[in-house]
Design an enzyme around this catalytic site. Structure first.
Site, PDB file in Angstrom:
ATOM      1  N   ASP A 266       9.774   0.933   4.539  1.00  0.00           N
ATOM      2  CA  ASP A 266      10.902   0.280   5.211  1.00  0.00           C
ATOM      3  C   ASP A 266      11.888   1.299   5.767  1.00  0.00           C
ATOM      4  O   ASP A 266      12.374   1.175   6.894  1.00  0.00           O
ATOM      5  CB  ASP A 266      11.625  -0.662   4.242  1.00  0.00           C
ATOM      6  CG  ASP A 266      10.676  -1.691   3.649  1.00  0.00           C
ATOM      7  OD1 ASP A 266       9.556  -1.840   4.162  1.00  0.00           O
ATOM      8  OD2 ASP A 266      11.071  -2.334   2.659  1.00  0.00           O
TER       9      ASP A 266
ATOM     10  N   GLU B 102      17.409   3.807  -2.898  1.00  0.00           N
ATOM     11  CA  GLU B 102      16.939   2.474  -3.303  1.00  0.00           C
ATOM     12  C   GLU B 102      16.302   2.523  -4.703  1.00  0.00           C
ATOM     13  O   GLU B 102      16.568   1.678  -5.551  1.00  0.00           O
ATOM     14  CB  GLU B 102      15.916   1.985  -2.264  1.00  0.00           C
ATOM     15  CG  GLU B 102      15.347   0.624  -2.524  1.00  0.00           C
ATOM     16  CD  GLU B 102      16.215  -0.521  -2.016  1.00  0.00           C
ATOM     17  OE1 GLU B 102      16.839  -0.373  -0.964  1.00  0.00           O
ATOM     18  OE2 GLU B 102      16.256  -1.554  -2.698  1.00  0.00           O
TER      19      GLU B 102
ATOM     20  N   ALA C 107      15.112 -11.520   3.324  1.00  0.00           N
ATOM     21  CA  ALA C 107      14.067 -12.300   3.974  1.00  0.00           C
ATOM     22  C   ALA C 107      12.764 -11.530   4.102  1.00  0.00           C
ATOM     23  O   ALA C 107      11.792 -12.019   4.658  1.00  0.00           O
ATOM     24  CB  ALA C 107      14.538 -12.743   5.355  1.00  0.00           C
ATOM     25  N   GLY C 108      12.744 -10.293   3.602  1.00  0.00           N
ATOM     26  CA  GLY C 108      11.533  -9.493   3.752  1.00  0.00           C
ATOM     27  C   GLY C 108      11.511  -8.752   5.072  1.00  0.00           C
ATOM     28  O   GLY C 108      10.464  -8.286   5.515  1.00  0.00           O
ATOM     29  N   LEU C 109      12.659  -8.619   5.736  1.00  0.00           N
ATOM     30  CA  LEU C 109      12.717  -7.871   6.999  1.00  0.00           C
ATOM     31  C   LEU C 109      13.490  -6.564   6.807  1.00  0.00           C
ATOM     32  O   LEU C 109      13.947  -5.956   7.755  1.00  0.00           O
ATOM     33  CB  LEU C 109      13.365  -8.725   8.098  1.00  0.00           C
ATOM     34  CG  LEU C 109      12.643 -10.036   8.423  1.00  0.00           C
ATOM     35  CD1 LEU C 109      13.386 -10.803   9.503  1.00  0.00           C
ATOM     36  CD2 LEU C 109      11.200  -9.787   8.884  1.00  0.00           C
ATOM     37  N   SER C 110      13.651  -6.162   5.546  1.00  0.00           N
ATOM     38  CA  SER C 110      14.224  -4.853   5.222  1.00  0.00           C
ATOM     39  C   SER C 110      15.676  -4.676   5.586  1.00  0.00           C
ATOM     40  O   SER C 110      16.066  -3.641   6.143  1.00  0.00           O
ATOM     41  CB  SER C 110      13.430  -3.741   5.914  1.00  0.00           C
ATOM     42  OG  SER C 110      12.224  -3.603   5.307  1.00  0.00           O
ATOM     43  N   SER C 111      16.474  -5.664   5.265  1.00  0.00           N
ATOM     44  CA  SER C 111      17.909  -5.501   5.508  1.00  0.00           C
ATOM     45  C   SER C 111      18.458  -4.335   4.672  1.00  0.00           C
ATOM     46  O   SER C 111      19.327  -3.592   5.136  1.00  0.00           O
ATOM     47  CB  SER C 111      18.661  -6.788   5.188  1.00  0.00           C
ATOM     48  OG  SER C 111      18.323  -7.243   3.900  1.00  0.00           O
ATOM     49  N   SER C 112      17.942  -4.143   3.458  1.00  0.00           N
ATOM     50  CA  SER C 112      18.470  -3.062   2.609  1.00  0.00           C
ATOM     51  C   SER C 112      18.139  -1.695   3.186  1.00  0.00           C
ATOM     52  O   SER C 112      19.002  -0.817   3.247  1.00  0.00           O
ATOM     53  CB  SER C 112      17.910  -3.102   1.190  1.00  0.00           C
ATOM     54  OG  SER C 112      17.656  -4.373   0.779  1.00  0.00           O
TER      55      SER C 112
ATOM     56  N   THR D 100       0.825  -1.203   0.000  1.00  0.00           N
ATOM     57  CA  THR D 100       0.000   0.000   0.000  1.00  0.00           C
ATOM     58  C   THR D 100       0.866   1.263   0.000  1.00  0.00           C
ATOM     59  O   THR D 100       0.390   2.337  -0.340  1.00  0.00           O
ATOM     60  CB  THR D 100      -0.903   0.045   1.252  1.00  0.00           C
ATOM     61  OG1 THR D 100      -0.094  -0.291   2.370  1.00  0.00           O
ATOM     62  CG2 THR D 100      -2.054  -0.940   1.139  1.00  0.00           C
TER      63      THR D 100
HETATM   64  C1  GLA Z   1       9.035  -3.965   0.180  1.00  0.00           C
HETATM   65  C2  GLA Z   1       9.179  -2.483  -0.164  1.00  0.00           C
HETATM   66  C3  GLA Z   1       8.191  -1.632   0.616  1.00  0.00           C
HETATM   67  C4  GLA Z   1       6.770  -2.165   0.477  1.00  0.00           C
HETATM   68  C5  GLA Z   1       6.731  -3.661   0.752  1.00  0.00           C
HETATM   69  C6  GLA Z   1       5.381  -4.251   0.481  1.00  0.00           C
HETATM   70  O1  GLA Z   1       9.389  -4.176   1.513  1.00  0.00           O
HETATM   71  O2  GLA Z   1      10.490  -2.052   0.111  1.00  0.00           O
HETATM   72  O3  GLA Z   1       8.267  -0.301   0.195  1.00  0.00           O
HETATM   73  O4  GLA Z   1       6.249  -1.862  -0.789  1.00  0.00           O
HETATM   74  O5  GLA Z   1       7.685  -4.370  -0.025  1.00  0.00           O
HETATM   75  O6  GLA Z   1       4.439  -3.748   1.359  1.00  0.00           O
END
Ligand code: GLA
Length: 382
Positions: free
Chosen positions: A172, A160, A123-128, A37
């Site tokens: 993130d 990014e 892993a989807g935990l925002s390491s970047s 979103t």
């Molecule tokens: C990644 C992106 C975020 C967001 C999510 C999905 O983590 O970096 O900006 O779009 O996917 O909600």
């Protein structure tokens, strides 16, 4: 055990034979609800977690940045003038951030130090994002810049988008910069206003890593923002945030079915996120859990960013009595799910869900309770 400030300081001291001038921490995040979103100017509800990227540093006066990554056992260096994208792995995130800050007119000083982290990669935990925000915090510290979390998050996002090439939204970077201990943060991704929302008593947030990975750049991630833009254009609004469910339903049949389903996810997810905040504030954990389960269905069926492994993990979690709700979290296509559970049964939940998922898929997952922490900071070393 999460990394402690003195671990990072010690690594610095080993290389430079003196204590660091500063230790920086920028956390990873898990998103409770409000997925895909953010780049639609919508609402998200993430928390910063007790896994982070750390930097220990001292300033340099030659406008160079030299960093040793403890995790990769690699040293990299770059000059703040004349940077180019060399696609050189982790150092690009630091260069990207330096580039973005300088593009915004900020005058940066150089530094040297060590980098380490315990946010699992990809892993989807925002390491970047954690790495970008750690870099921004480091530059702010050595260059005496004001630390404005929202402004820095914007610059991290730009790094990014434009250097790394992922068209992510603001979630993130903003949660890594502005998280609050013991709270989730409702973020309005249009105004960047945030509201801290406390967790209902007796609940715990569990991260469920499927041990499957999918790179963001080469995944279908970048496709989704374009599909959403097309839908917003059709409704003649700046972003899908501006389309209500009724208006959508009146015209959905005029859209091609993929665009319609993508838009339906975003519109219903924004609504679920706002309702989740109300449920949280009232302590209505079951209602909150139902919204999380519905979010997963919508991501799986309408937005199509889940995976077999994520679905298996979510089903294993939901099957446990202590689970109020579970869903995939982050970009999707692999990585992690998140569950909200009864804290008293945490140990049993972690053990059984992991075993169940492993039996179902043959993958060995990592399942752990996490704590909501503060966003990026310069940390005191004891
Ligand atoms: C990644 C992106 C975020 C967001 C999510 C999905 O983590 O970096 O900006 O779009 O996917 O909600």
């Amino acid at each position: 055990m999460p990394i402690e400030p003195h671990d990072v300081a010690e690594q610095f001291a080993r290389r430079y034979a003196q204590p660091p001038q500063a230790v920086i921490r920028a956390p990873g995040r898990v998103n409770l609800i409000g997925e895909h979103t953010d780049y639609n100017d919508g609402f998200v509800l993430p928390l910063a977690i007790d896994r982070a990227i750390w930097i220990a540093l001292r300033p340099r006066d030659d406008r160079r940045v030299a960093v040793h990554s403890i995790d990769y056992d690699e040293s990299r260096e770059f000059a703040l003038d004349g940077m180019t994208d060399e696609k050189a792995g982790w150092i690009e995130y630091l260069k990207a951030t330096a580039w973005s800050l300088q593009q915004a007119g900020l005058r940066l000083a150089g530094w040297e130090g060590v980098l380490m982290g315990d946010v699992p990669l990809g892993a989807g935990l925002s390491s970047s994002a954690a790495l970008e925000i750690a870099a921004a915090r480091a530059f702010a510290k050595v260059s005496n810049l004001d630390w404005n979390p929202a402004a820095m998050a914007k610059l991290g996002q730009r790094a990014e988008n434009q250097w790394i090439g992922v068209n992510c939204g603001i979630m993130d970077q903003l949660i890594s910069a502005a998280g609050q201990a013991d709270h989730a943060l409702l973020i309005d991704c249009r105004s960047l206003e945030t509201q801290a929302v406390p967790f209902p008593a007796g609940t715990a947030v569990v991260v469920l890593d499927t041990a499957t990975r999918r790179g963001l750049v080469d995944s279908a991630y970048n496709e989704r923002p374009s599909q959403c833009e097309a839908a917003a254009e059709f409704f003649k609004v700046p972003a899908l945030r501006d389309v209500g469910l009724e208006a959508f339903q009146d015209h959905a049949s005029e859209l091609d079915s993929i665009t319609a389903r993508r838009a339906l996810h975003v519109i219903t997810e924004n609504d679920r996120t706002l309702r989740a905040v109300e449920a949280m504030r009232r302590g209505e954990v079951c209602a909150l859990g139902v919204l999380m389960n519905k979010s997963h269905e919508s991501l799986r069926d309408d937005y199509e960013v889940s995976s077999d492994a994520l679905n298996a993990m979510v089903e294993s979690a939901q099957a446990h009595d202590a689970c109020y709700g579970a869903r995939m979290t982050g970009a999707g296509f692999g990585g992690c799910a998140v569950a909200l559970i009864d804290a008293e049964a945490a140990e049993d939940f972690v053990e059984k869900t992991a075993a169940d998922y492993q039996q179902e898929t043959g993958n060995t997952p990592a399942v752990y309770v996490c704590r909501a922490t503060d966003g990026a900071s310069v940390v005191e070393v004891q």
